[in-house]
Write an enzyme that holds these catalytic residues in place. Structure first.
Site, short mmCIF file in Angstrom:
data_model
loop_
_atom_site.label_atom_id
_atom_site.label_comp_id
_atom_site.label_asym_id
_atom_site.label_seq_id
_atom_site.Cartn_x
_atom_site.Cartn_y
_atom_site.Cartn_z
N SER A 171 8.87 -4.47 4.70
CA SER A 171 9.66 -3.45 4.04
C SER A 171 10.04 -2.35 5.03
O SER A 171 11.21 -2.00 5.18
CB SER A 171 8.82 -2.88 2.90
OG SER A 171 9.37 -1.71 2.40
N ALA A 219 10.64 9.27 -3.52
CA ALA A 219 9.28 8.98 -3.98
C ALA A 219 9.31 7.79 -4.92
O ALA A 219 10.18 7.67 -5.78
CB ALA A 219 8.72 10.19 -4.72
N THR A 241 5.93 6.29 -6.09
CA THR A 241 4.80 6.61 -6.95
C THR A 241 4.21 7.98 -6.59
O THR A 241 3.28 8.43 -7.24
CB THR A 241 3.68 5.56 -6.81
OG1 THR A 241 3.39 5.44 -5.40
CG2 THR A 241 4.14 4.21 -7.32
N ASP A 294 0.95 -4.60 -3.60
CA ASP A 294 1.41 -4.02 -2.35
C ASP A 294 0.92 -4.89 -1.19
O ASP A 294 0.15 -4.42 -0.35
CB ASP A 294 0.84 -2.59 -2.24
CG ASP A 294 1.78 -1.65 -1.51
OD1 ASP A 294 2.90 -2.05 -1.20
OD2 ASP A 294 1.36 -0.50 -1.25
#
Lengths: 501, 501
Positions: free
Chosen positions: A264, A196, A198, A256
């Site tokens: 990514s 994780a 966020t 983002d």
């Protein structure tokens, strides 16, 4: 010079140098310091110059960094000042709106991975992606460069995978149903994911409640060979390390950019040689995508970029307006997933999503006609075949295949939130539930999280329980509770909204 | 907690914390740590967590930072984790191309000055200015916010100033002629400037060859009162400190967005209450402006922004295609300026530029008609009045007013570069001469730099000297020389270009 390992944690890579050595090397605090062993460059650092913390001839290296570089205390190394001016000039060109060539992108990513770019420079690149943007060719070259600067894992057969861009609490358990179901349908699935960042739990965190996820390349290949699939953490694999470097800064800056979301995910998947990939794009409050339109644009980017690497991609735009299933947090989600696998049934949102994914992968592998995959997946799941495959995966990853839901601990401190009126649930705030779960300790406290008693549309009476918060720490529980009491995480609608005097 | 001062230099503000304290404060390496004394916030730091370098209950602070904050060793402070999430959200909004409001810009700059923003966040803001850009209102608010978060110096009469955006080697000495000449014309001129950032010498560095430039607010007010002007360094004045914070990152990233060029200069000038300002915008090879068109756009920005602060601005777009005068480097330029002041004459480029500036300021003060100021300036300079005023300024700044050019040392190591052909000088590479001067040690080595023997258009014979490099270090001289021999810093054109076999 001789290394001296020091117990330090810092947000960026730092090396301690004595002022006299700095003077001799001609470096200052704005330089980057390249360390070589036997003449081979091994990493670059921001120099911290101090006569109090290291002696002359010593170079102080944080222990954690030294471990990763396999540097031991007192080892002989050389150091020199280096600049990233070529990469900085490449980025300055991008600020003017110009396209970057393959060579320029490769140089930039190579400097990033070798440590030449400091946090400010990485922040510049992330911001450039968020503002000037990257065109299709640039994104393709970015993915290539990210793959080339990391490890690859090859399989002797086609492999399949699924990935969610996240943002919906409770989503981490979906893979625990979708992967063994795909395996049950005959696919090979080397599922890897990060922890994780966020969210309250990543798939790797949730799987870790049941098995070891910190696998080596060899262990992953072996698990896929013997169990048909794996659910592992990317941490030890060094796949596309530039991704991890950029994610750290993106998270810090709350940025983002879509090009980096695509690069990514695909850089990791290309490094694994995935031939068919299902991408889950949740849309709704608190997720990364605010509209279906935005999701469609991102889906198109994924499909296009996948095609350039001969990876077929299907994007599923899914409802992200409330949590998936009834649990949030590593152990709570593992319990829900394990229970579902054993019973062959799950709550609707969890079941639907996992079966869409497994079905789509089955179709992509050419084993079912379009529109027929999901039914096969449901059959496999209901018949217990998914659970059988999951037990095999657990075994290959050092877990106990006979583990029962009641063996998995939940936080010893808990508190229930009740409704103060009657009506129907009209809204569940994803972001608030994420914050509450994290305040309670998730994902590091595996037993922390939330158990939901209601979903949107359910009718409740005043005094009915809405959700329960779990934590291993009474202090953390009270912090989570204080936040929960300060916001309206679940809204109950009634016919009468207000009365005037 | 108790402070412990440590001799450390690092590129960003760092505070050392013991892991147990970090755990208690709930901070990690991605946090920012706010330090308070008697409950008042004094600065924020990036935490470096180490059990090897500080004890429990101690907070390690770099000595230089502690000095600036007037923190002593063992002082009682409190510390807590803070986030800059509001500022980060404001910037995320800007990445979407949205305008920032007055309140948003103020919040951003306040967080920057109080240390809440780390290097990555400052890099994001600089990159956003380079890509998304700022409109006129945003730039105005940026300047206001930068001024409000720093000190101001007030004068009981109108004050005038001049500023060059730089990029031309040899330019730092212009102010040493222009300021005393403006003073001789009856103006009050509190000239302040930074030290060299990327050039071989800034005006503060060159003036420092002759007097103290590290003045306090009181000393500046006193010098302007008694001598009519000053030539000082901004360093101790804390005028618009956000500027210094951003300049450090701009330099590191090789970025120089126009909005920040304007905000940087005007924030300092507004803090000084300047009523009339001449801006010098050099155009040519190696300067910041590549075309007159670009210079005109920047000039328009300056004039417009100045108007919003009741500051009248005249921008002079000047020829920047070769160095100003015949010297580059602090002491060499001080020698050239002092000689010119004493003789009442200077080489054409130096004389013209200084007199344009003084004349324009004189006109702006309403003391001469447009087009007549320059003649008054030349009269003052030739008559020796400028030199008299300069001596008074030197005296007020603790310098020796009777200093002679031969009292100022030049590097004891020197080497001359000769022409290897006959012809006329057609090109002088500003950037190459800057690099050579800096390799030779300028600006830190005040005696280092270049003396030019030729300018564009001069005829030379093979074997004639072109320029001489000075340094206080034989090692640095040889490095500068090696670079000089690897590039063509001065081109000599002849009629016959090539002969085929």
């Amino acid at each position: 010079m001789k290394t001296r390992l020091i117990e330090i944690s810092f947000a960026s890579d730092v090396a301690l140098v004595h002022p006299e050595d700095a003077r001799q090397m001609g470096i200052d605090i704005e330089s980057r310091l390249l360390i070589r062993r036997n003449g081979m460059p091994i990493a670059a650092f921001s120099p911290m110059i101090s006569q109090d913390l290291v002696g002359k001839g010593e170079i102080g290296i944080p222990k954690s960094v030294a471990n990763a570089l396999k540097l031991s205390d007192g080892e002989e190394v050389s150091a020199e000042g280096v600049t990233a001016s070529e990469s900085l000039n490449i980025m300055a060109k991008k600020t003017q709106g110009m396209r970057l060539s393959r060579e320029e992108i490769r140089k930039l990513i190579a400097d990033m991975v070798s440590g030449l770019l400091d946090d400010a420079a990485i922040a510049e690149f992330v911001t450039l992606q968020s503002t000037v943007g990257m065109d299709d060719d640039e994104i393709h070259e970015l993915i290539r460069a990210m793959v080339e600067t990391g490890n690859k894992i090859e399989f002797p057969y086609p492999v399949y995978d699924e990935h969610s861009i996240g943002g919906v609490p409770g989503n981490s358990k979906v893979a625990l149903l979708a992967v063994p179901t795909s395996v049950a349908l005959g696919l090979k699935v080397p599922k890897t994911s990060s922890r994780a960042i966020t969210s309250p739990s990543g798939t790797a965190d949730t799987m870790e409640a049941l098995a070891n996820v910190s696998l080596t390349t060899e262990e992953i290949r072996n698990a896929v060979e013997k169990a048909g699939g794996t659910i592992a953490w990317t941490g030890r694999l060094n796949l596309a390390p530039a991704d991890d470097i950029m994610v750290r800064i993106e998270r810090r800056l709350l940025l983002d950019p879509p090009s980096q979301v695509v690069a990514s995910i695909l850089s990791k998947k290309v490094s694994l040689g995935i031939s068919g990939l299902v991408i889950d794009l949740p849309v709704g409050n608190g997720t990364k995508l605010q509209s279906e339109r935005e999701a469609e644009n991102l889906a198109a980017m994924f499909v296009k970029q996948g095609g350039k690497f001969n990876m077929s991609i299907k994007a599923l735009i899914t409802f992200g307006g409330e949590p998936i299933g009834y649990t949030i947090g590593p152990n709570l989600e593992a319990i829900e997933a394990l229970t579902a696998l054993m019973k062959g049934e799950a709550s609707q949102s969890l079941m639907d999503k996992a079966m869409y994914i497994a079905g789509a992968l089955y179709e992509m592998a050419g084993k079912a006609n379009i529109g027929e995959g999901e039914a096969h997946a449901r059959d496999a799941f209901k018949s217990g075949k998914s659970y059988e495959k999951f037990k095999k995966i657990l075994e290959m990853q050092g877990g106990n295949p006979e583990v029962k839901p009641e063996d998995i601990p939940v936080g010893e401190y808990s508190e229930t939130i009740y409704s103060n009126k009657s009506g129907a649930v009209t809204f569940i705030d994803n972001r608030a539930l994420t914050i509450i779960s994290r305040l309670a300790g998730a994902p590091l406290d595996k037993a922390a999280g939330i158990k939901l008693y209601v979903k949107i549309g359910n009718r409740v009476k005043s005094g009915d329980p809405l959700f329960k918060i779990y934590s291993s720490s009474s202090h953390r529980l009270s912090e989570a509770l204080a936040f929960a009491n300060s916001v309206k995480e679940i809204e109950i609608g009634t016919m009468l909204l207000k009365v005037f005097p």
